[in-house]
Design a protein around this motif. Structure first.
Motif, PDB file in Angstrom:
ATOM      1  N   CYS A 129     -24.861 -33.917 -46.908  1.00  0.00           N
ATOM      2  CA  CYS A 129     -26.092 -34.475 -46.332  1.00  0.00           C
ATOM      3  C   CYS A 129     -27.202 -34.531 -47.380  1.00  0.00           C
ATOM      4  O   CYS A 129     -27.966 -35.508 -47.442  1.00  0.00           O
ATOM      5  N   LEU A 130     -27.305 -33.487 -48.197  1.00  0.00           N
ATOM      6  CA  LEU A 130     -28.275 -33.519 -49.299  1.00  0.00           C
ATOM      7  C   LEU A 130     -27.977 -34.683 -50.236  1.00  0.00           C
ATOM      8  O   LEU A 130     -28.890 -35.420 -50.653  1.00  0.00           O
ATOM      9  N   LYS A 131     -26.707 -34.866 -50.537  1.00  0.00           N
ATOM     10  CA  LYS A 131     -26.300 -35.942 -51.435  1.00  0.00           C
ATOM     11  C   LYS A 131     -26.603 -37.312 -50.826  1.00  0.00           C
ATOM     12  O   LYS A 131     -27.059 -38.235 -51.522  1.00  0.00           O
ATOM     13  N   ALA A 132     -26.363 -37.460 -49.529  1.00  0.00           N
ATOM     14  CA  ALA A 132     -26.626 -38.742 -48.865  1.00  0.00           C
ATOM     15  C   ALA A 132     -28.095 -39.115 -48.950  1.00  0.00           C
ATOM     16  O   ALA A 132     -28.456 -40.264 -49.226  1.00  0.00           O
ATOM     17  N   THR A 133     -28.976 -38.143 -48.737  1.00  0.00           N
ATOM     18  CA  THR A 133     -30.408 -38.414 -48.811  1.00  0.00           C
ATOM     19  C   THR A 133     -30.822 -38.790 -50.230  1.00  0.00           C
ATOM     20  O   THR A 133     -31.639 -39.694 -50.432  1.00  0.00           O
ATOM     21  N   GLU A 134     -30.243 -38.128 -51.217  1.00  0.00           N
ATOM     22  CA  GLU A 134     -30.537 -38.475 -52.606  1.00  0.00           C
ATOM     23  C   GLU A 134     -30.026 -39.870 -52.948  1.00  0.00           C
ATOM     24  O   GLU A 134     -30.695 -40.642 -53.644  1.00  0.00           O
ATOM     25  N   ASN A 135     -28.855 -40.223 -52.441  1.00  0.00           N
ATOM     26  CA  ASN A 135     -28.247 -41.510 -52.789  1.00  0.00           C
ATOM     27  C   ASN A 135     -28.962 -42.699 -52.159  1.00  0.00           C
ATOM     28  O   ASN A 135     -29.278 -43.670 -52.844  1.00  0.00           O
ATOM     29  N   VAL A 136     -29.210 -42.634 -50.854  1.00  0.00           N
ATOM     30  CA  VAL A 136     -29.716 -43.840 -50.174  1.00  0.00           C
ATOM     31  C   VAL A 136     -31.235 -43.949 -50.247  1.00  0.00           C
ATOM     32  O   VAL A 136     -31.793 -45.035 -50.151  1.00  0.00           O
ATOM     33  N   PRO A 166     -26.466 -19.154 -49.337  1.00  0.00           N
ATOM     34  CA  PRO A 166     -25.915 -19.116 -50.707  1.00  0.00           C
ATOM     35  C   PRO A 166     -26.931 -19.621 -51.726  1.00  0.00           C
ATOM     36  O   PRO A 166     -27.642 -20.602 -51.484  1.00  0.00           O
ATOM     37  N   ASP A 167     -26.996 -18.952 -52.856  1.00  0.00           N
ATOM     38  CA  ASP A 167     -27.867 -19.410 -53.940  1.00  0.00           C
ATOM     39  C   ASP A 167     -27.520 -20.845 -54.340  1.00  0.00           C
ATOM     40  O   ASP A 167     -28.412 -21.632 -54.678  1.00  0.00           O
ATOM     41  N   GLU A 168     -26.222 -21.156 -54.301  1.00  0.00           N
ATOM     42  CA  GLU A 168     -25.767 -22.501 -54.655  1.00  0.00           C
ATOM     43  C   GLU A 168     -26.396 -23.549 -53.740  1.00  0.00           C
ATOM     44  O   GLU A 168     -26.790 -24.634 -54.178  1.00  0.00           O
ATOM     45  N   PHE A 169     -26.493 -23.213 -52.443  1.00  0.00           N
ATOM     46  CA  PHE A 169     -27.076 -24.154 -51.491  1.00  0.00           C
ATOM     47  C   PHE A 169     -28.560 -24.343 -51.749  1.00  0.00           C
ATOM     48  O   PHE A 169     -29.067 -25.467 -51.778  1.00  0.00           O
ATOM     49  N   LEU A 170     -29.294 -23.234 -51.956  1.00  0.00           N
ATOM     50  CA  LEU A 170     -30.732 -23.355 -52.209  1.00  0.00           C
ATOM     51  C   LEU A 170     -30.994 -24.103 -53.511  1.00  0.00           C
ATOM     52  O   LEU A 170     -31.949 -24.887 -53.604  1.00  0.00           O
ATOM     53  N   CYS A 222     -33.100 -27.500 -54.117  1.00  0.00           N
ATOM     54  CA  CYS A 222     -34.100 -27.692 -55.171  1.00  0.00           C
ATOM     55  C   CYS A 222     -33.770 -28.895 -56.046  1.00  0.00           C
ATOM     56  O   CYS A 222     -34.673 -29.570 -56.555  1.00  0.00           O
ATOM     57  N   ASP A 223     -32.477 -29.182 -56.236  1.00  0.00           N
ATOM     58  CA  ASP A 223     -32.081 -30.392 -56.953  1.00  0.00           C
ATOM     59  C   ASP A 223     -32.614 -31.628 -56.237  1.00  0.00           C
ATOM     60  O   ASP A 223     -33.163 -32.542 -56.874  1.00  0.00           O
ATOM     61  N   LEU A 224     -32.452 -31.671 -54.916  1.00  0.00           N
ATOM     62  CA  LEU A 224     -32.949 -32.818 -54.154  1.00  0.00           C
ATOM     63  C   LEU A 224     -34.471 -32.879 -54.199  1.00  0.00           C
ATOM     64  O   LEU A 224     -35.055 -33.958 -54.348  1.00  0.00           O
ATOM     65  N   ILE A 225     -35.127 -31.734 -54.095  1.00  0.00           N
ATOM     66  CA  ILE A 225     -36.592 -31.702 -54.196  1.00  0.00           C
ATOM     67  C   ILE A 225     -37.042 -32.320 -55.515  1.00  0.00           C
ATOM     68  O   ILE A 225     -37.995 -33.106 -55.563  1.00  0.00           O
ATOM     69  N   SER A 226     -36.327 -32.009 -56.597  1.00  0.00           N
ATOM     70  CA  SER A 226     -36.731 -32.478 -57.928  1.00  0.00           C
ATOM     71  C   SER A 226     -36.604 -33.985 -58.086  1.00  0.00           C
ATOM     72  O   SER A 226     -37.266 -34.579 -58.948  1.00  0.00           O
ATOM     73  N   VAL A 227     -35.796 -34.616 -57.247  1.00  0.00           N
ATOM     74  CA  VAL A 227     -35.612 -36.069 -57.322  1.00  0.00           C
ATOM     75  C   VAL A 227     -36.886 -36.803 -56.906  1.00  0.00           C
ATOM     76  O   VAL A 227     -37.159 -37.914 -57.358  1.00  0.00           O
ATOM     77  N   PHE A 247     -37.927 -34.994 -49.635  1.00  0.00           N
ATOM     78  CA  PHE A 247     -36.923 -34.285 -48.840  1.00  0.00           C
ATOM     79  C   PHE A 247     -36.307 -33.167 -49.683  1.00  0.00           C
ATOM     80  O   PHE A 247     -36.259 -33.264 -50.911  1.00  0.00           O
ATOM     81  N   PRO A 248     -35.777 -32.150 -49.020  1.00  0.00           N
ATOM     82  CA  PRO A 248     -35.870 -31.883 -47.589  1.00  0.00           C
ATOM     83  C   PRO A 248     -37.099 -31.040 -47.262  1.00  0.00           C
ATOM     84  O   PRO A 248     -37.715 -30.463 -48.158  1.00  0.00           O
ATOM     85  N   ALA A 249     -37.427 -30.955 -45.981  1.00  0.00           N
ATOM     86  CA  ALA A 249     -38.370 -29.941 -45.529  1.00  0.00           C
ATOM     87  C   ALA A 249     -37.613 -28.620 -45.495  1.00  0.00           C
ATOM     88  O   ALA A 249     -36.471 -28.560 -45.038  1.00  0.00           O
TER      89      ALA A 249
END
Length: 789
Positions: free
Chosen positions: A361-368, A384-388, A392-397, A401-403
């Motif tokens: 879902c994070l990837k979908a928001t970044e892509n579209v 998981p730290d990996e999830f957070l 943060c990767d998506l935030i940096s784009v 998103f996300p809230a």
């Protein structure tokens, strides 16, 4: 990267113009002409059925998820049963108004004027509300920007989370229909209660038949297109789409593709039933995961195919345009329909719920990069730290998103509202930042209340500085106040007065909704209604939670009271008489005083003396609001969440003691006033965390704006993850980030055609920057941009 198919759809989407489809209005009106004298809920259900049986069936090229509310790729619909007057008054200027423009052709305008509006004259929800609301409340409530509940009497409520886990995926609409049929057979029409239940279940049969018929029409259309299709791959896709639409939503889905199509058909029915905001997707990664895991294991689908289906849904959600009046558009700017989708968090028994779909879902928001769905994440200590870090990767784009939400505080808010511990753990977001649950009936955005109006009326004898009209309680002259506490008490009296009229406006609207616009389709989606035989509008949900009154301008009022406390009564540098004169002339000739006011401690810099005022105000606000009960006996709830309401709210307020100039924006949520948080992002977050978030069960919101350079490296992102965890450890509920340069925003203002897909965080939601009015764009640009953590 998205697939070639998705990229083509995205380009088509961002270059299309929102257009009004009239087919729903025409079908709804014709049905009502034919059902005069029948019960209201039956008429509503028959009208929904008529819409499903008659609107155009549109399948766009290469779609995998199909269904549209109109014939355009970005369609909006009008609902004359709620309000037709604003449409008639505004449609000639739809394409030129300052916010949320629409296209509509002349032929369709004429059909609306001659065939639709005449029928609804004197029958709409708006007209009834305006006749019933008392004059004193109307003075504050009707298109004033002081207290605003326009979206509850010019349009439908929305604000539900469809129950996919226990109802939709588990039963399908055929089983819901059969359950209704069996209940009708059990009931004898010999009491008022029985008669109402029979009508409810008859309506249930009609709406279930309607949504099933709509899906079957799409199946038939797909078969026709398949017969005409020469490309073998597309032909097979159309045949599969036809098969799926013949099955869902009539019966429960068994595959990932079927489940996603069922989600969209359910959503499509909700939109066609009442065209309302905040029709939420709930915990998508939880209810969709079993289908994904099964299909991947069985070799039915691979991850890339599943990703394409998710992104197809994201685009479908973005195609719907919420058509609203120009006044409402100022409060909900940017074509946003607030379809919130929540990922992460905990399971019902308290374990971490993160799974593969959470990341997809994070990837979908970044892509579209579309503004829908409104993506929210729940973070808890065991996330998981990996999830957070992926968050943060998506935030940096820089999409806004996300809230990001504190999982435990969201649960605490719902426990306080009366939910069981298991249900409270299973929360998702409603609209922008409201913790919600799929078995809840609630008006999550009942009223927007302008706190700055209360300070203005306290200091100006109850009058508006801009119009001179008496709007608040009559108050003594500003020179008569002898202490800071007297000023503060006057402010609290005025605030209590505004809260009371917010309650009056809400319970009046609730009564009229119950009488005039029952919700037979949405009642199928919320647990409790079918078992009770009671419509959602009558309190049929398993949980009925009180309406939310959202406060606007906390920082402005806290800062203003701080100036009065410090400069007037502690340092005695100025008098209240001088302050009153300065405010009356919008600080002209009082530049030195304004400079001192601006230099006073400001909320958002971790300074206790002003932050404590914000805490006092918000605590009072919550306590006062909770002293009232709604139409169904549930206590009202407080919130400091954000939409674009802070801009129109500011436009009707004169200069304020904090140095703010007349008619300029206020601030949203619990964010600092734009440009006054001059210390650091962590200082702003510490200020916000001092507020008692857990009692404001309508949600709280903090906006933070970063320079893109701040999140370029993985180390930067890890630092941000640590800051988010630290912020939540202080008891805060929510934070969201704009990661974009002021330079890019200004370029987008100058060359909008080059930045059509540029997303920004407005307040509790993201939307395309170029779809905002100049005033809204400027308000975002003015926010403090942090260059370091």
């Amino acid at each position: 990267m998205s697939s070639y198919r998705i990229e083509k759809f995205k380009q088509s989407y961002i270059h299309s113009k929102p257009s009004i489809s009239i087919h729903r209005a025409v079908a709804f009106t014709q049905s009502h002409r034919e059902t005069e004298g029948q019960s209201v809920i039956i008429r509503r259900a028959k009208a929904f059925n008529a819409v499903c049986s008659s609107i155009p069936i549109t399948i766009f090229d290469n779609e995998l998820i199909i269904g549209s509310i109109g014939e355009f790729q970005r369609s909006g619909i009008v609902c004359p049963e709620y309000s037709w007057k604003w449409v008639e008054q505004e449609m000639d200027s739809f394409s030129t108004r300052s916010q949320d423009q629409y296209q509509i052709n002349e032929e369709d305008k004429e059909i609306l004027r001659s065939e639709v509006f005449p029928y609804w004259r004197g029958k709409s929800l708006e007209e009834t509300f305006l006749l019933r609301i008392n004059d004193e409340t109307a003075k504050l409530l009707i298109d004033t920007g002081v207290i605003d509940n326009d979206s509850k009497w010019r349009s439908a409520v929305g604000e539900i989370t469809a129950d996919y886990q226990d109802i939709i995926f588990n039963k399908g609409f055929e089983e819901l229909k059969m359950h209704a049929v069996s209940r009708i057979q059990e009931l004898e029409p010999i009491t008022k209660e029985a008669l109402e239940k029979i009508d409810f279940y008859r309506a249930a049969v009609l709406v279930c038949d309607g949504i099933i018929a709509l899906a079957h029409r799409y199946s038939d259309k797909a078969l026709v297109l398949a017969e005409e299709e020469r490309d073998s791959k597309r032909k097979n896709e159309l045949l599969e789409v036809a098969r799926i639409c013949r099955k869902v939503p009539q019966y429960p889905p068994e595959t990932f593709h079927e489940a996603i199509q069922m989600v969209w058909f359910t959503q499509l029915g909700s939109i066609l039933s009442e065209n309302s905001l905040a029709l939420n997707l709930g915990r998508f990664d939880q209810y969709m995961y079993p289908f994904f895991a099964h299909d991947v294991k069985a070799g039915i689908i691979n991850e890339a195919q599943a990703q394409e289906l998710i992104e197809s849904l994201w685009l479908k959600l973005s195609e719907w345009v919420w058509a609203i009046s120009s006044n409402t558009a100022q409060f909900f700017a940017g074509y946003n329909s607030f379809q919130n989708l929540t990922i992460g968090g905990r399971t019902r028994d308290g374990k971490d719920a993160t799974n593969e779909l959470s990341y997809m879902c994070l990837k979908a928001t970044e892509n579209v990069k579309t503004h829908q769905p409104g993506l929210s994440v729940r973070i808890h200590p065991d996330s998981p730290d990996e999830f957070l870090l992926a968050v943060c990767d998506l935030i940096s784009v820089g999409t806004g998103f996300p809230a990001v939400h504190n999982d435990r505080v969201g649960s605490q808010m719902l426990l306080a509202a009366g939910l069981s511990p298991e249900d409270a753990r299973d929360w998702s977001n409603c609209g922008c930042v409201v913790p919600h649950f799929r078995k809840v009936g609630e008006w999550t955005s009942a009223v927007n209340l302008n706190l700055a109006a209360a300070i203005e009326y306290a200091l100006n004898s109850g009058r508006s500085r801009i119009t001179g009209n008496v709007m608040g309680l009559l108050e003594k002259e500003i020179t008569a106040f002898k202490s800071y506490d007297e000023v503060k008490e006057a402010f609290l009296r005025q605030l209590s007065h505004l809260i009371k009229h917010s309650v009056i406006g809400t319970v009046t609207a609730q009564q009229i909704h119950e009488e005039m616009v029952p919700r037979p389709y949405l009642s199928m989606l919320v647990d409790g209604c079918m078992d009770k035989g009671v419509d959602l509008s009558k309190g049929g949900a398993k949980y009925n939670v009180g309406p939310v009154i959202t406060g606007i301008g906390v920082a402005d009022v806290a800062n203003s009271l701080m100036v009065i406390k410090k400069l007037i009564f502690e340092e005695k540098k100025y008098t209240l008489e001088e302050l009153g004169k300065a405010l009356a002339v919008n600080w002209k000739r009082y530049e030195e005083m304004r400079k001192d006011a601006l230099a006073c401690p400001k909320y958002g810099n971790d300074e206790d003396e002003v932050d404590s005022i914000a805490v006092e105000i918000t605590d009072f606000y919550n306590k006062e609001i909770k002293s009232y009960k709604d139409y169904f006996g549930s206590p009202f709830n407080s919130a400091f969440m954000g939409i674009s309401n802070y801009i129109p709210a500011g436009s009707i307020i004169g200069a304020t003691p904090d140095g703010r100039k007349s008619m300029t924006p206020l601030t949203e949520g619990v964010s600092p006033h734009a440009g006054t948080d001059i210390t650091s992002p962590t200082a702003a977050m510490r200020s916000a965390a001092k507020i008692n978030h857990d009692v404001h069960s309508g949600g709280t919101l903090l906006n933070v704006k970063f320079s893109p350079d701040l999140l370029k490296t993985q180390r930067n992102k890890k630092n941000l993850a640590s800051i988010i965890r630290a912020y939540f450890s202080l008891g805060a509920f929510h934070v969201q980030f704009n990661v974009i340069s002021t330079e890019i925003l200004r370029k987008a203002q100058e060359q909008p055609n080059d930045y059509k897909d540029l997303l920004v965080r407005v307040a509790g939601y993201s939307t395309q920057f170029v779809n905002l009015s100049r005033e809204a764009q400027d308000a975002i640009i003015e926010r403090t941009t942090y260059e370091s953590l």
